[in-house]
Design an enzyme around this catalytic site. Structure first.
Site, short mmCIF file in Angstrom:
data_model
loop_
_atom_site.label_atom_id
_atom_site.label_comp_id
_atom_site.label_asym_id
_atom_site.label_seq_id
_atom_site.Cartn_x
_atom_site.Cartn_y
_atom_site.Cartn_z
CG ASP A 61 -2.07 -0.37 0.70
OD1 ASP A 61 -2.12 -1.67 0.12
OD2 ASP A 61 -2.84 -1.12 2.49
N GLY A 62 2.31 1.41 0.36
CA GLY A 62 2.67 2.25 0.16
C GLY A 62 3.52 2.79 -1.45
NE ARG A 66 6.65 4.51 -2.11
CZ ARG A 66 6.98 3.80 -1.19
NH1 ARG A 66 6.85 4.97 -0.11
NH2 ARG A 66 7.16 2.39 -1.44
CG ASN A 135 -4.64 5.67 3.05
OD1 ASN A 135 -5.44 4.91 2.10
ND2 ASN A 135 -3.64 4.80 2.87
CD GLU A 136 -3.45 7.79 7.17
OE1 GLU A 136 -2.35 8.44 5.90
OE2 GLU A 136 -3.80 6.67 7.08
NE ARG A 146 5.77 17.23 28.26
CZ ARG A 146 6.18 17.86 29.19
NH1 ARG A 146 5.09 18.19 29.75
NH2 ARG A 146 6.75 18.76 29.58
CG HIS A 163 -7.51 16.19 27.05
ND1 HIS A 163 -6.82 17.52 26.81
CD2 HIS A 163 -8.84 15.99 27.48
CE1 HIS A 163 -8.38 18.13 27.30
NE2 HIS A 163 -9.50 17.38 27.37
CG ASP A 165 -0.93 8.80 21.84
OD1 ASP A 165 -0.76 9.14 23.05
OD2 ASP A 165 -1.06 7.32 22.10
CB ALA A 200 -4.69 5.83 22.69
#
EC number: 2.7.1.23
Length: 276
Positions: A61-62, A66, A135-136, A146, A163, A165, A200
């Site tokens: 998929d990478g 491309r 994709n995103e 953090r 709040h 990741d 998350a």
């Protein structure tokens, strides 16, 4: 009719390198002007791609991502051939490539138009950049210790401050990529809907959401600590507190060439999930 074909291969895959040579030889023997290269070569020499009738992407998929980035600005269709471990975007393998090319040369197959998203990066009322993704689009933490605070507004209506990741806005195609790994829903790739997925998230009861195709999602960074903007896993642009990323469906599409009926998606999806 196929007159000019570009073959994109993965330089880190021996199988992709070898197959790209064989495919170019096969096409050339049939009177088709074929060229092979890696994504950097085609970016550096866009004339090699600009007037092609088709790009064949050999890899996972990478590699297909491309290929898409090279092709959708020129409305060139992509034929993905699965060579990688993750191949949600491809439907044929290397053993089917020559019969598939013959089918296309004889007028067979159909065009699968996939929605894209466009993200604008704003700081203090000034647009710093614009990016397009198959994709995103992701805002994520840049410091592993953090979390980030991302305030999300949909169509000018405040939703929540995550709040987390990070936060993902994905296309239907991207729903089986990072968004799926983060717990988002699988959306039929023929859909033009958007998917909003927190990564998350802490102390929130707002789950992943499937949004209307015309929704405009604004993500504002409300953390003092820097974060990153990633588009299809690339760019990694630094964000600072107050930056906004505005995401909406792009007027452009990415076109794949398909050789099997569209209802094969669900059967293939189950098989791929079992292998992953």
């Amino acid at each position: 009719m196929l007159e000019r074909v570009a073959v994109l291969y993965n330089p880190l895959s021996d199988a992709s390198i070898q197959l790209s040579r064989e495919v170019v030889d096969w096409l050339t023997a049939r009177g088709i002007n074929a060229t092979r290269g890696v994504s950097q070569e085609f970016r550096d020499q866009p004339q090699l791609v600009a007037d092609c009738d088709l790009m064949i992407a050999l890899g996972g998929d990478g590699t297909v991502l491309r290929a898409a980035r090279l092709c959708f600005p020129h409305n060139i269709p992509v034929l993905p051939v699965a060579l990688g471990h993750l191949s949600f975007m491809a439907e044929i393998g290397p053993d089917e490539i020559y019969s598939g090319c013959e089918q296309i040369m004889n007028g067979g197959g159909w065009f699968d138009e996939r929605a894209l998203v466009r993200a604008q990066h704003w700081r203090n009322g000034q647009k710093l950049g614009q990016h397009t993704a198959l994709n995103e689009v992701v805002i994520s933490r840049s410091d592993l210790s953090r979390i980030v605070n991302v305030h999300v507004t949909i169509d000018d209506s405040p939703l929540t401050t995550y709040h987390a990741d990070g936060v993902i806005v994905a296309t239907a195609t991207g729903s089986t990529a990072y968004a799926l790994a983060a717990g988002g829903p699988i959306v039929d790739p023929r859909s033009q809907a958007l998917v909003l997925v927190p990564i998350a998230a802490h102390l929130t009861n707002i789950p992943s959401m499937v949004l209307h195709e015309d929704a405009v999602v604004t993500m504002q960074l409300r953390s003092r600590h820097h974060a990153l903007l990633a588009v299809d896993g690339r760019e990694n642009i630094d964000l600072v507190e107050g930056d906004e990323v505005v995401v909406r469906r792009s007027p452009q599409v990415c076109t794949f060439v398909r050789l099997r009926p569209s209802n094969q998606f669900y059967t293939q999806l189950v098989a791929r999930l079992r292998r992953s």
